[in-house]
Design an enzyme around this catalytic site. Structure first.
Site, PDB file in Angstrom:
ATOM      1  N   LEU A 107       1.884   3.657  -2.603  1.00 24.99           N
ATOM      2  CA  LEU A 107       1.662   3.113  -1.263  1.00 24.99           C
ATOM      3  C   LEU A 107       2.746   2.088  -0.933  1.00 24.99           C
ATOM      4  O   LEU A 107       3.182   1.320  -1.798  1.00 24.99           O
ATOM      5  CB  LEU A 107       0.290   2.438  -1.176  1.00 24.99           C
ATOM      6  CG  LEU A 107      -0.925   3.303  -1.502  1.00 24.99           C
ATOM      7  CD1 LEU A 107      -2.195   2.570  -1.091  1.00 24.99           C
ATOM      8  CD2 LEU A 107      -0.845   4.668  -0.865  1.00 24.99           C
ATOM      9  N   GLY A 152       0.008   5.186  -6.099  1.00 22.41           N
ATOM     10  CA  GLY A 152      -0.178   6.214  -5.064  1.00 22.41           C
ATOM     11  C   GLY A 152       0.693   7.442  -5.302  1.00 22.41           C
ATOM     12  O   GLY A 152       0.345   8.545  -4.884  1.00 22.41           O
ATOM     13  N   ASN A 176      -1.584   2.157 -11.898  1.00 22.48           N
ATOM     14  CA  ASN A 176      -1.440   0.723 -12.190  1.00 22.48           C
ATOM     15  C   ASN A 176      -1.975  -0.157 -11.063  1.00 22.48           C
ATOM     16  O   ASN A 176      -1.787  -1.359 -11.076  1.00 22.48           O
ATOM     17  CB  ASN A 176       0.036   0.384 -12.430  1.00 22.48           C
ATOM     18  CG  ASN A 176       0.879   0.592 -11.183  1.00 22.48           C
ATOM     19  OD1 ASN A 176       0.485   1.354 -10.315  1.00 22.48           O
ATOM     20  ND2 ASN A 176       2.005  -0.081 -11.076  1.00 22.48           N
ATOM     21  N   GLU A 177      -2.632   0.478 -10.081  1.00 18.64           N
ATOM     22  CA  GLU A 177      -3.013  -0.294  -8.895  1.00 18.64           C
ATOM     23  C   GLU A 177      -4.135  -1.286  -9.155  1.00 18.64           C
ATOM     24  O   GLU A 177      -4.405  -2.135  -8.315  1.00 18.64           O
ATOM     25  CB  GLU A 177      -3.391   0.629  -7.726  1.00 18.64           C
ATOM     26  CG  GLU A 177      -4.612   1.489  -7.927  1.00 18.64           C
ATOM     27  CD  GLU A 177      -4.334   2.652  -8.851  1.00 18.64           C
ATOM     28  OE1 GLU A 177      -3.189   3.115  -8.907  1.00 18.64           O
ATOM     29  OE2 GLU A 177      -5.267   3.061  -9.540  1.00 18.64           O
TER      30      GLU A 177
HETATM   31  C1  LIG Z   1      -7.327   5.319  -6.369  1.00 18.84           C
HETATM   32  C2  LIG Z   1      -5.905   5.231  -6.272  1.00 18.84           C
HETATM   33  C3  LIG Z   1      -5.506   5.035  -4.858  1.00 18.84           C
HETATM   34  C4  LIG Z   1      -4.045   4.913  -4.788  1.00 18.84           C
HETATM   35  C5  LIG Z   1      -3.691   3.498  -4.702  1.00 18.84           C
HETATM   36  C6  LIG Z   1      -2.476   3.151  -4.797  1.00 18.84           C
HETATM   37  C7  LIG Z   1      -2.035   1.753  -4.696  1.00 18.84           C
HETATM   38  C8  LIG Z   1      -0.550   1.704  -4.608  1.00 18.84           C
HETATM   39  O1  LIG Z   1       0.129   2.692  -4.603  1.00 18.84           O
HETATM   40  S1  LIG Z   1       0.100   0.170  -4.434  1.00 18.84           S
HETATM   41  C9  LIG Z   1       1.838   0.421  -4.749  1.00 18.84           C
HETATM   42  C10 LIG Z   1       2.044   0.357  -6.202  1.00 18.84           C
HETATM   43  N1  LIG Z   1       3.396   0.694  -6.500  1.00 18.84           N
HETATM   44  C11 LIG Z   1       4.067   0.010  -7.376  1.00 18.84           C
HETATM   45  O2  LIG Z   1       3.592  -0.941  -7.952  1.00 18.84           O
HETATM   46  C12 LIG Z   1       5.487   0.501  -7.591  1.00 18.84           C
HETATM   47  C13 LIG Z   1       6.423  -0.624  -7.634  1.00 18.84           C
HETATM   48  N2  LIG Z   1       7.753  -0.116  -7.767  1.00 18.84           N
HETATM   49  C14 LIG Z   1       8.310   0.215  -8.965  1.00 18.84           C
HETATM   50  O3  LIG Z   1       7.709   0.222  -9.998  1.00 18.84           O
HETATM   51  C15 LIG Z   1       9.782   0.540  -8.918  1.00 18.84           C
HETATM   52  O4  LIG Z   1      10.290   0.152  -7.673  1.00 18.84           O
HETATM   53  C16 LIG Z   1      10.096   2.031  -9.154  1.00 18.84           C
HETATM   54  C17 LIG Z   1       9.807   2.401 -10.613  1.00 18.84           C
HETATM   55  C18 LIG Z   1       9.297   2.954  -8.241  1.00 18.84           C
HETATM   56  C19 LIG Z   1      11.607   2.280  -8.883  1.00 18.84           C
HETATM   57  O5  LIG Z   1      12.361   1.374  -9.624  1.00 18.84           O
HETATM   58  P1  LIG Z   1      13.901   1.151  -9.272  1.00 18.84           P
HETATM   59  O6  LIG Z   1      14.444   0.198 -10.270  1.00 18.84           O
HETATM   60  O7  LIG Z   1      14.587   2.471  -9.124  1.00 18.84           O
HETATM   61  O8  LIG Z   1      13.907   0.503  -7.809  1.00 18.84           O
HETATM   62  P2  LIG Z   1      13.570  -1.008  -7.385  1.00 18.84           P
HETATM   63  O9  LIG Z   1      14.830  -1.790  -7.439  1.00 18.84           O
HETATM   64  O10 LIG Z   1      12.418  -1.525  -8.156  1.00 18.84           O
HETATM   65  O11 LIG Z   1      13.111  -0.810  -5.882  1.00 18.84           O
HETATM   66  C20 LIG Z   1      14.033  -0.436  -4.875  1.00 18.84           C
HETATM   67  C21 LIG Z   1      13.528  -0.969  -3.545  1.00 18.84           C
HETATM   68  O12 LIG Z   1      12.301  -0.334  -3.242  1.00 18.84           O
HETATM   69  C22 LIG Z   1      11.311  -1.319  -2.944  1.00 18.84           C
HETATM   70  N3  LIG Z   1       9.975  -0.822  -3.372  1.00 18.84           N
HETATM   71  C23 LIG Z   1       9.616  -0.418  -4.592  1.00 18.84           C
HETATM   72  N4  LIG Z   1       8.336   0.003  -4.607  1.00 18.84           N
HETATM   73  C24 LIG Z   1       7.896  -0.172  -3.350  1.00 18.84           C
HETATM   74  C25 LIG Z   1       6.640   0.079  -2.721  1.00 18.84           C
HETATM   75  N5  LIG Z   1       5.571   0.583  -3.387  1.00 18.84           N
HETATM   76  N6  LIG Z   1       6.512  -0.199  -1.406  1.00 18.84           N
HETATM   77  C26 LIG Z   1       7.557  -0.706  -0.703  1.00 18.84           C
HETATM   78  N7  LIG Z   1       8.770  -0.965  -1.247  1.00 18.84           N
HETATM   79  C27 LIG Z   1       8.931  -0.699  -2.543  1.00 18.84           C
HETATM   80  C28 LIG Z   1      11.748  -2.513  -3.787  1.00 18.84           C
HETATM   81  O13 LIG Z   1      11.165  -3.691  -3.284  1.00 18.84           O
HETATM   82  C29 LIG Z   1      13.248  -2.459  -3.581  1.00 18.84           C
HETATM   83  O14 LIG Z   1      13.499  -2.964  -2.282  1.00 18.84           O
HETATM   84  P3  LIG Z   1      14.775  -3.889  -2.031  1.00 18.84           P
HETATM   85  O15 LIG Z   1      15.973  -3.044  -2.390  1.00 18.84           O
HETATM   86  O16 LIG Z   1      14.706  -4.221  -0.576  1.00 18.84           O
HETATM   87  O17 LIG Z   1      14.624  -5.071  -2.925  1.00 18.84           O
END
Ligand SMILES: CCCC/C=C/CC(=O)SCCNC(=O)CCNC(=O)[C@H](O)C(C)(C)COP(=O)(O)OP(=O)(O)OC[C@H]1O[C@@H](n2cnc3c(N)ncnc32)[C@H](O)[C@@H]1OP(=O)(O)O
Length: 201
Positions: A107, A152, A176-177
């Site tokens: 998400l 997500g 991991n949410e």
């Molecule tokens: C019952 C289940 C229901 C489902 C529920 C779901 C809840 C969720 O999904 S909450 C979201 C949880 N997601 C995460 O915790 C993911 C966090 N992100 C990561 O672990 C890493 O970004 C990655 C492994 C996906 C990629 O790593 P990588 O090193 O290639 O890139 P980064 O430098 O970390 O990120 C690049 C860029 O993207 C932005 N970003 C990362 N994840 C998200 C996100 N989920 N939403 C919005 N933006 C995200 C990150 O901040 C970086 O942005 P900047 O370049 O502007 O700093």
């Protein structure tokens, strides 16, 4: 042969899921989709390649940097799946990512911070609609997980009939949410272990 068996299994599931609900929720959800469609952004976050001869479509997520599931992204995804669903020639759907290293980051966290209650409601409905649409699809669905797929992103892959993940120790997948206070339904972890295969890429 395997595809046919998978289709048969799937049709049984769809039979159960598609029984009309007393609340008529399916038609209400579609109305939400239509209204979201009008507000949709123009740049495509989803690319679809449909091969007429095999009946299989490949849906590639192409929303840098990490294919996060924003309202626009989810809307586009649902519309793409709905279009394929309406094409009787399309029997199979492979979902994958065009981005290197990431399938989907889950998400879009920015959708969950500082937004109005209305916008949050719209976003959450789109999340529900995505997994309901995918899970109840009449196509055989496969997630080709070619990168990290937390939260997500993992949910998206769980809605598919099959998951194949690149065998790369740098790629992580899981729910991991809970760290964000969102509780996953019971049994999803078991599902992912049972039905996920790995391959090298
Ligand atoms: C019952 C289940 C229901 C489902 C529920 C779901 C809840 C969720 O999904 S909450 C979201 C949880 N997601 C995460 O915790 C993911 C966090 N992100 C990561 O672990 C890493 O970004 C990655 C492994 C996906 C990629 O790593 P990588 O090193 O290639 O890139 P980064 O430098 O970390 O990120 C690049 C860029 O993207 C932005 N970003 C990362 N994840 C998200 C996100 N989920 N939403 C919005 N933006 C995200 C990150 O901040 C970086 O942005 P900047 O370049 O502007 O700093």
């Amino acid at each position: 042969m395997a595809l046919r068996a998978a289709l048969r299994q799937k049709c049984g599931l769809i039979g159960i899921l598609s029984q009309p609900s007393s609340s008529g929720s399916h038609s209400r959800v579609s109305a939400v989709l239509v209204s979201q469609m009008r507000n949709n952004a123009t740049s495509p976050k989803i690319k679809v390649d449909f091969n007429q001869s095999t009946g299989v479509a490949v849906l590639s997520m192409q929303s840098p940097p990490v294919n996060s599931l924003s309202l626009d992204f989810l809307t586009e995804l649902c519309i793409s799946v709905e279009k394929l669903e309406m094409d009787r020639a399309c029997r199979g759907l492979i979902i994958t990512s065009s981005l290197p290293k990431v399938f989907s980051a889950g998400l879009d966290i920015l959708e969950m911070y500082g937004k109005s209650p209305e916008r949050c409601g719209e976003f959450w409905r789109a999340v529900q609609e995505m997994w309901l649409k995918m899970y109840s699809s009449n196509m055989v669905t496969i997630a080709a997980i070619n990168g990290s797929s937390p939260a997500g992103g993992c949910l998206l892959s769980l809605t598919c009939d099959y998951r194949i993940m690149s065998d790369n120790p740098r790629y992580s997948i899981g729910l991991n949410e809970t760290l964000l206070g969102i509780v996953a339904p019971f049994g999803t972890d078991k599902n992912i272990i049972k039905n996920t295969h790995t391959c090298s890429n």
